[in-house]
Scaffold this motif. Sequence first.
Motif, PDB file in Angstrom:
ATOM      1  N   PHE A  14       0.858  -1.179   0.000  1.00  0.00           N
ATOM      2  CA  PHE A  14       0.000   0.000   0.000  1.00  0.00           C
ATOM      3  C   PHE A  14       0.897   1.232   0.000  1.00  0.00           C
ATOM      4  CE2 PHE A  14      -2.510  -3.355   1.947  1.00  0.00           C
ATOM      5  CZ  PHE A  14      -3.724  -3.241   1.295  1.00  0.00           C
ATOM      6  N   PHE A  15       0.873   1.981  -1.112  1.00  0.00           N
ATOM      7  CA  PHE A  15       1.770   3.123  -1.290  1.00  0.00           C
ATOM      8  C   PHE A  15       0.996   4.434  -1.338  1.00  0.00           C
ATOM      9  CE2 PHE A  15       4.824   0.304  -3.937  1.00  0.00           C
ATOM     10  CZ  PHE A  15       5.373  -0.217  -2.783  1.00  0.00           C
ATOM     11  N   CYS A  16       1.527   5.425  -0.646  1.00  0.00           N
ATOM     12  CA  CYS A  16       1.011   6.786  -0.703  1.00  0.00           C
ATOM     13  C   CYS A  16       1.139   7.299  -2.140  1.00  0.00           C
ATOM     14  CB  CYS A  16       1.831   7.660   0.245  1.00  0.00           C
ATOM     15  SG  CYS A  16       1.676   9.425  -0.054  1.00  0.00           S
ATOM     16  N   ASN A  17       0.090   7.893  -2.645  1.00  0.00           N
ATOM     17  CA  ASN A  17       0.069   8.435  -3.999  1.00  0.00           C
ATOM     18  C   ASN A  17       1.154   9.487  -4.214  1.00  0.00           C
ATOM     19  OD1 ASN A  17      -1.140   9.153  -6.631  1.00  0.00           O
ATOM     20  ND2 ASN A  17      -1.743  11.013  -5.566  1.00  0.00           N
ATOM     21  N   TRP A  18       1.414  10.292  -3.195  1.00  0.00           N
ATOM     22  CA  TRP A  18       2.281  11.463  -3.357  1.00  0.00           C
ATOM     23  C   TRP A  18       3.755  11.163  -3.189  1.00  0.00           C
ATOM     24  CZ3 TRP A  18      -0.391  15.101  -5.513  1.00  0.00           C
ATOM     25  CH2 TRP A  18      -1.757  15.133  -5.283  1.00  0.00           C
ATOM     26  N   CYS A  19       4.100  10.129  -2.436  1.00  0.00           N
ATOM     27  CA  CYS A  19       5.518   9.899  -2.169  1.00  0.00           C
ATOM     28  C   CYS A  19       5.998   8.533  -2.644  1.00  0.00           C
ATOM     29  CB  CYS A  19       5.815  10.098  -0.684  1.00  0.00           C
ATOM     30  SG  CYS A  19       5.809  11.850  -0.232  1.00  0.00           S
ATOM     31  N   THR A  20       5.666   7.490  -1.937  1.00  0.00           N
ATOM     32  CA  THR A  20       6.226   6.179  -2.268  1.00  0.00           C
ATOM     33  C   THR A  20       5.840   5.722  -3.661  1.00  0.00           C
ATOM     34  OG1 THR A  20       6.254   5.598   0.064  1.00  0.00           O
ATOM     35  CG2 THR A  20       6.496   3.797  -1.501  1.00  0.00           C
ATOM     36  N   TYR A  21       4.606   5.979  -4.071  1.00  0.00           N
ATOM     37  CA  TYR A  21       4.208   5.570  -5.422  1.00  0.00           C
ATOM     38  C   TYR A  21       5.057   6.304  -6.460  1.00  0.00           C
ATOM     39  CZ  TYR A  21       1.185   3.645  -9.005  1.00  0.00           C
ATOM     40  OH  TYR A  21       0.694   2.934 -10.081  1.00  0.00           O
ATOM     41  N   GLY A  22       5.363   7.560  -6.194  1.00  0.00           N
ATOM     42  CA  GLY A  22       6.263   8.318  -7.074  1.00  0.00           C
ATOM     43  C   GLY A  22       7.668   7.748  -7.062  1.00  0.00           C
ATOM     44  N   GLY A  23       8.130   7.300  -5.897  1.00  0.00           N
ATOM     45  CA  GLY A  23       9.440   6.654  -5.792  1.00  0.00           C
ATOM     46  C   GLY A  23       9.485   5.359  -6.574  1.00  0.00           C
ATOM     47  N   ALA A  24       8.374   4.604  -6.542  1.00  0.00           N
ATOM     48  CA  ALA A  24       8.294   3.365  -7.326  1.00  0.00           C
ATOM     49  C   ALA A  24       8.323   3.682  -8.813  1.00  0.00           C
ATOM     50  CB  ALA A  24       7.013   2.614  -6.969  1.00  0.00           C
ATOM     51  N   ASP A  25       7.617   4.730  -9.206  1.00  0.00           N
ATOM     52  CA  ASP A  25       7.597   5.140 -10.606  1.00  0.00           C
ATOM     53  C   ASP A  25       8.990   5.567 -11.062  1.00  0.00           C
ATOM     54  OD1 ASP A  25       6.260   5.673 -13.052  1.00  0.00           O
ATOM     55  OD2 ASP A  25       6.199   7.811 -12.552  1.00  0.00           O
ATOM     56  N   LEU A  26       9.682   6.327 -10.221  1.00  0.00           N
ATOM     57  CA  LEU A  26      11.040   6.765 -10.560  1.00  0.00           C
ATOM     58  C   LEU A  26      11.988   5.572 -10.652  1.00  0.00           C
ATOM     59  CD1 LEU A  26      13.024   9.056 -11.122  1.00  0.00           C
ATOM     60  CD2 LEU A  26      13.316   9.309  -8.644  1.00  0.00           C
ATOM     61  N   ALA A  27      11.825   4.596  -9.778  1.00  0.00           N
ATOM     62  CA  ALA A  27      12.659   3.393  -9.838  1.00  0.00           C
ATOM     63  C   ALA A  27      12.430   2.656 -11.151  1.00  0.00           C
ATOM     64  CB  ALA A  27      12.357   2.474  -8.649  1.00  0.00           C
ATOM     65  N   GLY A  28      11.196   2.610 -11.598  1.00  0.00           N
ATOM     66  CA  GLY A  28      10.893   1.957 -12.866  1.00  0.00           C
ATOM     67  C   GLY A  28      11.464   2.707 -14.053  1.00  0.00           C
ATOM     68  N   VAL A  29      11.283   4.021 -14.061  1.00  0.00           N
ATOM     69  CA  VAL A  29      11.808   4.849 -15.146  1.00  0.00           C
ATOM     70  C   VAL A  29      13.336   4.787 -15.170  1.00  0.00           C
ATOM     71  CG1 VAL A  29      12.034   7.250 -15.927  1.00  0.00           C
ATOM     72  CG2 VAL A  29       9.820   6.389 -15.210  1.00  0.00           C
ATOM     73  N   SER A  30      13.944   4.671 -13.995  1.00  0.00           N
ATOM     74  CA  SER A  30      15.409   4.591 -13.889  1.00  0.00           C
ATOM     75  C   SER A  30      15.931   3.187 -14.167  1.00  0.00           C
ATOM     76  CB  SER A  30      15.857   5.029 -12.489  1.00  0.00           C
ATOM     77  OG  SER A  30      15.419   6.339 -12.221  1.00  0.00           O
ATOM     78  N   ARG A  31      15.019   2.256 -14.412  1.00  0.00           N
ATOM     79  CA  ARG A  31      15.338   0.863 -14.706  1.00  0.00           C
ATOM     80  C   ARG A  31      16.131   0.176 -13.589  1.00  0.00           C
ATOM     81  NH1 ARG A  31      13.905  -0.439 -19.881  1.00  0.00           N
ATOM     82  NH2 ARG A  31      13.650   1.283 -21.312  1.00  0.00           N
ATOM     83  N   LEU A  32      15.777   0.523 -12.345  1.00  0.00           N
ATOM     84  CA  LEU A  32      16.402  -0.134 -11.205  1.00  0.00           C
ATOM     85  C   LEU A  32      15.799  -1.535 -11.061  1.00  0.00           C
ATOM     86  CD1 LEU A  32      16.444   2.765  -8.586  1.00  0.00           C
ATOM     87  CD2 LEU A  32      18.267   2.040 -10.122  1.00  0.00           C
ATOM     88  N   GLN A  33      16.626  -2.503 -10.785  1.00  0.00           N
ATOM     89  CA  GLN A  33      16.175  -3.892 -10.663  1.00  0.00           C
ATOM     90  C   GLN A  33      15.799  -4.200  -9.216  1.00  0.00           C
ATOM     91  OE1 GLN A  33      16.006  -6.136 -13.402  1.00  0.00           O
ATOM     92  NE2 GLN A  33      16.277  -4.194 -14.477  1.00  0.00           N
ATOM     93  N   TYR A  34      14.646  -4.832  -9.042  1.00  0.00           N
ATOM     94  CA  TYR A  34      14.210  -5.289  -7.718  1.00  0.00           C
ATOM     95  C   TYR A  34      13.265  -6.465  -7.904  1.00  0.00           C
ATOM     96  CZ  TYR A  34      10.350  -2.082  -8.829  1.00  0.00           C
ATOM     97  OH  TYR A  34       9.318  -1.417  -9.438  1.00  0.00           O
ATOM     98  N   PRO A  35      13.045  -7.250  -6.853  1.00  0.00           N
ATOM     99  CA  PRO A  35      12.187  -8.441  -6.974  1.00  0.00           C
ATOM    100  C   PRO A  35      10.767  -8.080  -7.412  1.00  0.00           C
ATOM    101  CG  PRO A  35      13.383  -8.465  -4.900  1.00  0.00           C
ATOM    102  CD  PRO A  35      13.614  -7.119  -5.518  1.00  0.00           C
ATOM    103  N   PRO A  36      10.143  -8.931  -8.215  1.00  0.00           N
ATOM    104  CA  PRO A  36       8.787  -8.663  -8.720  1.00  0.00           C
ATOM    105  C   PRO A  36       7.680  -9.141  -7.784  1.00  0.00           C
ATOM    106  CG  PRO A  36       9.617 -10.656  -9.723  1.00  0.00           C
ATOM    107  CD  PRO A  36      10.732 -10.116  -8.838  1.00  0.00           C
ATOM    108  N   ASN A  37       7.973  -9.300  -6.511  1.00  0.00           N
ATOM    109  CA  ASN A  37       7.033  -9.913  -5.574  1.00  0.00           C
ATOM    110  C   ASN A  37       5.953  -8.983  -5.047  1.00  0.00           C
ATOM    111  OD1 ASN A  37       9.866 -11.173  -5.284  1.00  0.00           O
ATOM    112  ND2 ASN A  37       8.446 -12.781  -4.691  1.00  0.00           N
TER     113      ASN A  37
END
Length: 146
Positions: A14-37
């Motif tokens: 459960f991610f906050c729309n304003w912060c963590t969800y944005g961090g997840a989006d930035l991680a994806g755009v930056s092509r950072l690798q993490y588990p798909p779980n």
Amino acid sequence: MSPNESFEPRIAAFFCNWCTYGGADLAGVSRLQYPPNIRAIRIPCTGRLSPSFVLQAFRQGADGVWISGCHPGDCHYIEGNLYARRRFTVLKNLLEYVGLEPGRLHFSWISSAEATKFQQTVIEVTEAVKALGPNQFLRKDIGIVA
């Protein structure tokens, strides 16, 4: 090879729309690798997350739940994240009382600019839940299924 080595946990996040969800989006755009779980669930604010949603995630088979929002003092809804922190403490105790390991529930503060912290936290949460093994909350032989 231990039984948990082949186990891949399902984690409701459960991610906050304003912060963590944005961090997840930035991680994806930056092509950072993490588990798909993780399965990300975008919410307006962690302060609005009902504990019943967390319990329902476990009842429906999630092996772990991760709640993440804005850093204290940076909440877009003034102090929603502080309410979430209080609920989190009570919820962790409740889960232990009903028989779930408290290590299945995780809480963090990640801003929208912290893609690397997001990546590291996904890895940590996944490893912690993986070490606990599958969620036993749904075991019919002990009568916990609702």
